[in-house]
Design an enzyme around this catalytic site. Structure first.
Site, mmCIF file in Angstrom:
data_model
loop_
_atom_site.group_PDB
_atom_site.id
_atom_site.type_symbol
_atom_site.label_atom_id
_atom_site.label_comp_id
_atom_site.label_asym_id
_atom_site.label_seq_id
_atom_site.Cartn_x
_atom_site.Cartn_y
_atom_site.Cartn_z
ATOM 1 C CG HIS A 291 -5.066 14.252 -36.474
ATOM 2 N ND1 HIS A 291 -5.881 14.853 -35.915
ATOM 3 C CD2 HIS A 291 -4.826 14.863 -37.692
ATOM 4 C CE1 HIS A 291 -6.232 16.328 -36.493
ATOM 5 N NE2 HIS A 291 -5.451 15.954 -37.734
ATOM 6 C CG HIS B 182 -8.598 18.197 -38.822
ATOM 7 N ND1 HIS B 182 -7.364 18.540 -39.106
ATOM 8 C CD2 HIS B 182 -9.308 19.279 -38.899
ATOM 9 C CE1 HIS B 182 -7.387 20.011 -39.347
ATOM 10 N NE2 HIS B 182 -8.499 20.287 -39.297
ATOM 11 C CB SER C 126 -1.659 12.880 -39.222
ATOM 12 O OG SER C 126 -2.293 13.337 -40.458
ATOM 13 C CG ASP D 141 -2.874 19.131 -37.905
ATOM 14 O OD1 ASP D 141 -1.974 18.575 -38.184
ATOM 15 O OD2 ASP D 141 -4.246 18.944 -38.131
ATOM 16 N N GLY D 142 0.213 20.519 -37.762
ATOM 17 C CA GLY D 142 0.953 20.857 -38.769
ATOM 18 C C GLY D 142 2.399 21.273 -38.414
ATOM 19 C CG ASP E 80 -5.600 15.169 -41.469
ATOM 20 O OD1 ASP E 80 -6.070 15.889 -40.577
ATOM 21 O OD2 ASP E 80 -4.338 14.936 -41.114
ATOM 22 C CG MET F 86 -9.074 20.412 -42.696
ATOM 23 S SD MET F 86 -7.505 19.691 -43.118
ATOM 24 C CE MET F 86 -7.573 17.881 -42.464
ATOM 25 C CG MET G 52 -8.198 17.314 -46.312
ATOM 26 S SD MET G 52 -6.380 17.436 -47.111
ATOM 27 C CE MET G 52 -5.325 17.331 -45.860
ATOM 28 C CG MET H 220 -5.403 24.297 -38.771
ATOM 29 S SD MET H 220 -5.132 22.356 -38.626
ATOM 30 C CE MET H 220 -3.831 22.264 -39.882
HETATM 31 C C1 DX5 Z 1 -2.809 19.347 -42.788
HETATM 32 C C2 DX5 Z 1 -3.577 18.220 -41.730
HETATM 33 C C3 DX5 Z 1 -2.461 17.589 -40.820
HETATM 34 C C4 DX5 Z 1 -1.276 16.872 -41.685
HETATM 35 C C5 DX5 Z 1 -0.219 17.327 -40.522
HETATM 36 O O1 DX5 Z 1 -4.013 19.989 -43.210
HETATM 37 O O2 DX5 Z 1 -4.638 18.730 -40.902
HETATM 38 O O3 DX5 Z 1 -3.063 16.872 -39.979
HETATM 39 O O4 DX5 Z 1 -1.607 15.640 -41.566
HETATM 40 O O5 DX5 Z 1 1.160 16.684 -41.015
HETATM 41 P P1 DX5 Z 1 2.573 17.105 -40.759
HETATM 42 O O6 DX5 Z 1 2.543 16.575 -39.184
HETATM 43 O O7 DX5 Z 1 3.354 16.070 -41.552
HETATM 44 O O8 DX5 Z 1 2.619 18.340 -40.837
HETATM 45 ZN ZN ZN Z 2 -5.340 17.420 -39.227
#
Ligand code: DX5
Ligand code: ZN
Length: 216
Positions: free
Chosen positions: A33, A66, A8, A175-176, A35, A68, A37, A137
């Protein structure tokens, strides 16, 4: 089963993003990946369209996007045009999941759907036959570097059973909070794609960590 790592870029060094993308391009990670947001669906704002073209220019790896964001149908075409190979939206973020899946597919990219930790697997079962990917998630979306929620392993196993039962082609991504300590258990539950942010980028040798995550 196949194993894929999707680092990510949320945890990358944005001051040297091109270097980090070049590193991922050399690495054994098959996906990257991204992200996105919006500060509404999740309590954080990351980045949006302007970062897509430089990332697309810097690598031929799969751009695993991804979203969000609330009502993602507003932006699907723009992310597809900007270079996404997979667009994953949240089941909780749209009033018409089936319509947004169709919309993503029409753009020619792969369609993914994600569920938050408190959303049961049963909620996504009606869409499994239309999806290329389901993202579980394993932290509350919004921030990197959080701890893995243990119940996520059982959710992956339940989702795998449902996918097999209905003959869906969807791959499972998680993810996470993925680390070298929990990756093996996650693969064993039926997950093929592991997102890893802080585990990769906070390590002294990210390329070696990606290799290790593939070979736990
Ligand atoms: C969180 C994101 C993840 C995040 C994961 O909302 O969707 O993709 O970057 O980070 P790590 O692997 O550090 O938990
Ligand atoms: Zn993500």
């Amino acid at each position: 089963m196949k194993r894929i790592i999707s680092p990510s870029v949320l945890s990358a060094d944005f001051g040297h993003l091109a270097d980090d993308i070049a590193m991922l391009d050399r690495s054994e990670a098959e996906w990257i990946h991204i992200d996105v947001m919006d500060g509404v669906f999740v309590p954080n704002i990351s980045f949006g369209f302007p970062l897509m073209p430089p990332m697309r220019k810097g690598t031929r790896k799969v751009l695993d996007t991804h979203l969000m964001i609330i009502n993602p149908e507003r932006y699907v075409e723009r992310f597809a045009k900007a270079g996404a190979d997979i667009i994953t939206v949240h089941l909780e973020a749209t009033e018409d999941p089936r319509a947004v899946i169709e919309q993503i597919k029409k753009t020619g990219v792969k369609a993914g759907m994600s569920i938050k930790p408190k959303t049961p697997v049963s909620a996504i079962v009606p869409y499994l036959n239309d999806l290329d990917l389901v993202l579980i998630m394993s932290v509350e979306p919004g921030f990197g570097g959080q701890s893995f929620i243990e119940g996520s392993i059982e959710k992956v196993a339940e989702l795998k059973r449902e996918i097999d039962r209905c003959g869906s082609q969807a791959v499972i991504e998680i993810d996470g909070g993925i680390t070298l300590d929990n990756a093996a258990e996650v693969y064993a539950a039926g997950c093929e794609v592991l997102v890893a942010g802080s585990t990769v980028f906070a390590s002294p040798d990210p390329e070696a960590t990606i290799h290790k995550l593939l070979n736990v």
